[in-house]
Design a protein around this motif. Structure first.
Motif, short mmCIF file in Angstrom:
data_model
loop_
_atom_site.label_atom_id
_atom_site.label_comp_id
_atom_site.label_asym_id
_atom_site.label_seq_id
_atom_site.Cartn_x
_atom_site.Cartn_y
_atom_site.Cartn_z
N ARG A 146 -49.29 70.70 -15.66
CA ARG A 146 -50.55 70.72 -15.10
C ARG A 146 -52.19 70.63 -15.98
NH1 ARG A 146 -51.81 73.57 -8.62
NH2 ARG A 146 -54.22 71.72 -9.17
N ALA A 147 -51.48 71.63 -16.42
CA ALA A 147 -53.05 71.91 -17.67
C ALA A 147 -53.54 70.62 -18.63
CB ALA A 147 -52.30 73.08 -18.70
N MET A 148 -51.78 69.88 -19.48
CA MET A 148 -52.27 68.48 -19.72
C MET A 148 -52.52 67.44 -19.05
SD MET A 148 -49.14 68.70 -22.85
CE MET A 148 -49.85 66.92 -22.47
N ALA A 149 -52.02 67.52 -18.01
CA ALA A 149 -52.81 66.10 -16.62
C ALA A 149 -54.55 66.97 -16.33
CB ALA A 149 -51.91 66.62 -15.45
N GLY A 276 -50.46 65.66 -12.40
CA GLY A 276 -50.31 66.74 -12.66
C GLY A 276 -49.89 67.58 -11.04
N ALA A 277 -49.68 66.79 -10.27
CA ALA A 277 -49.07 68.03 -9.43
C ALA A 277 -47.91 68.32 -9.71
CB ALA A 277 -49.43 67.43 -7.68
N LEU A 278 -46.98 67.27 -10.16
CA LEU A 278 -45.82 67.08 -10.14
C LEU A 278 -44.79 67.25 -11.42
CD1 LEU A 278 -45.02 64.51 -7.91
CD2 LEU A 278 -45.07 66.64 -6.96
N THR A 329 -49.51 61.86 -20.60
CA THR A 329 -49.13 63.19 -20.29
C THR A 329 -47.99 63.07 -19.95
OG1 THR A 329 -51.45 63.80 -18.67
CG2 THR A 329 -49.79 64.72 -18.43
N LEU A 330 -47.07 62.21 -19.38
CA LEU A 330 -45.68 62.14 -18.94
C LEU A 330 -45.08 62.94 -20.85
CD1 LEU A 330 -45.14 59.97 -16.22
CD2 LEU A 330 -44.82 62.82 -16.13
N LEU A 331 -45.59 61.63 -21.82
CA LEU A 331 -44.53 61.16 -22.40
C LEU A 331 -45.06 62.67 -23.80
CD1 LEU A 331 -45.89 57.63 -23.34
CD2 LEU A 331 -43.18 59.13 -22.92
N GLN A 332 -46.30 63.26 -23.91
CA GLN A 332 -47.19 63.91 -24.82
C GLN A 332 -46.23 65.72 -23.89
OE1 GLN A 332 -51.29 63.99 -24.10
NE2 GLN A 332 -51.64 63.14 -26.16
N THR A 333 -45.92 65.50 -22.99
CA THR A 333 -45.12 66.72 -21.94
C THR A 333 -43.64 66.89 -22.70
OG1 THR A 333 -46.50 67.63 -20.63
CG2 THR A 333 -44.87 68.00 -20.26
#
Length: 409
Positions: A146-149, A276-278, A329-333
């Motif tokens: 969520r922080a990254m989002a 961000g929520a999920l 965000t998904l790929l960086q996470t």
């Protein structure tokens, strides 16, 4: 012998720490400045080229040089600066945007403008490599997604409303004044970050992390798969996005390009909010959904071109934004989770793959458009997205693991 209490008081449940909103919003503003600096020339190209005394194709290389700078800088600068504190580096990167945009605003010559754009790309490569790790490093483990989002929201806002607004502003006050305003915003942001950003904890092992060779990071299970998905996904997106006007022209919608881009932008905002929520619980399903949504959008565009019907375009644009908005965000996470302690190096590799996708997408899309026509663009994107989806599905163990983690903020 003492007897246990039959009705012992329940132990209070510790409240989850709050997100450090001021710091994350400052990082989000950094992403906004980065994307605005990258994309603004596309909206002011005629005035910019006329003022610098060059053709529009030559002025358009200001975007190319920015991407080249990001590609050149991301890995080496991250490796060289790996032992240094993160906060001063991030301040230097944002300050670099203030300097580069100021030079662009006052530059009297084309070569100096191009040099400033290349310099802006250099600091962009460093900033993107730092941003994800920084956002993850100042929150609890269950809040990292969520922080990254939140930190990535600024880049989506820049694409959806910032660049169109900047283009309108440039038509009123001139492109130089608009770049000057971007410089002032970056300077103010540097001061804001100075006060609100904490230094991420865990500095003791930074020296060992800095010495991690790139090849070792690439051999870390899951990292190469995430990078492959990044390259193919971004390449597919940019083959379509760079030439969206050419896709719309055969349908009689060439005058509606701004509307279509607005739909993409607004649905991208919805996407990043949902991400961000999920993301902390559903990284794998969300990444699969991103490729599927963008593939369906490409299929709708292909059908519209084959049937010469314009109505599927708006549905395609909405699905396109939903698929692309949360992808960064998904790929960086995913790459940070896979790389572990070598996350900064992995992020720099992801930044390199992302910018290569942008650069190659423009080149490949142009060749396809010239030799096969606009109909070839969505079908080519579909092939790339099928590859991205296959790698994502195959990365169940390390790259995109199945997980269900409860997080609260």
């Amino acid at each position: 012998m003492p007897t246990p209490e039959l009705h012992a008081p329940a132990r209070p449940v510790a409240a989850a720490p709050r997100l450090p909103w001021p710091a994350l919003l400052a990082m989000s503003a950094g992403g906004f400045v980065t994307i605005m600096t990258e994309a603004l020339p596309a909206g002011v190209l005629p005035a910019m080229s006329a003022d610098l005394g060059v053709g529009q194709s030559a002025a358009g290389q200001s975007v190319t040089l920015y991407a080249v700078g990001s590609i050149a800088a991301a890995v080496p600068l991250t490796a060289v600066t790996g032992r240094l504190p993160r906060k001063p580096l991030l301040l230097v990167a944002v300050g670099g945007f203030a300097a580069a945009n100021a030079v662009t605003a006052v530059s009297p010559s084309y070569p100096l403008t191009m040099a400033a754009r290349f310099a802006a790309g250099l600091v962009a490569g460093l900033l993107w490599a730092l941003l994800a790790g920084y956002a993850r490093g100042i929150v609890a483990p269950e809040q990292r997604g969520r922080a990254m989002a939140v930190a990535m929201t600024g880049s989506t806002v820049a694409l959806s409303v910032g660049v169109p607004a900047g283009t309108v502003l440039a038509s009123l006050v001139g492109w130089r004044a608009t770049f000057g305003l971007m410089s002032a915003i970056a300077l103010a942001l540097t001061g804001w970050m100075l006060f609100v950003l904490p230094e991420p904890p865990g500095r003791a092992d930074r020296t060992d992390r800095a010495r991690t060779p790139v090849r070792r990071v690439l051999r870390t299970p899951g990292v190469a798969a995430v990078l492959a998905v990044t390259a193919t996904f971004v390449l597919a997106h940019n083959i379509l996005y760079t030439y969206v006007a050419a896709l719309l022209a055969p349908l009689g919608l060439d005058g509606r390009t701004d509307t279509v881009l607005l739909v993409i932008g607004l649905s991208s905002l919805a996407s990043i909010l949902g991400t961000g929520a999920l993301i902390d619980r559903y990284l794998r399903p969300l990444t699969i959904a991103a490729s599927v949504l963008l593939a369906v959008a490409a299929l709708l565009l292909a059908a519209a071109l084959l049937g010469s019907a314009g109505w599927p375009v708006y549905a395609a644009a909405a699905l396109w934004g939903l698929g692309f908005g949360g992808a960064a965000t998904l790929l960086q996470t995913a790459v940070a989770d896979a790389a572990g302690p070598a996350g900064d190096i992995a992020q720099s590799l992801l930044v390199t793959c992302w910018n290569l996708g942008i650069a190659v997408g423009g080149l490949a899309g142009g060749l396809l458009l010239d030799h096969a026509g606009p109909t070839a663009l969505p079908w080519s994107a579909l092939v790339l997205l099928a590859a991205a989806l296959a790698v994502t599905l195959g990365g169940r163990r390390h790259a995109f693991p199945a997980r269900h983690e409860h997080s609260s903020v």
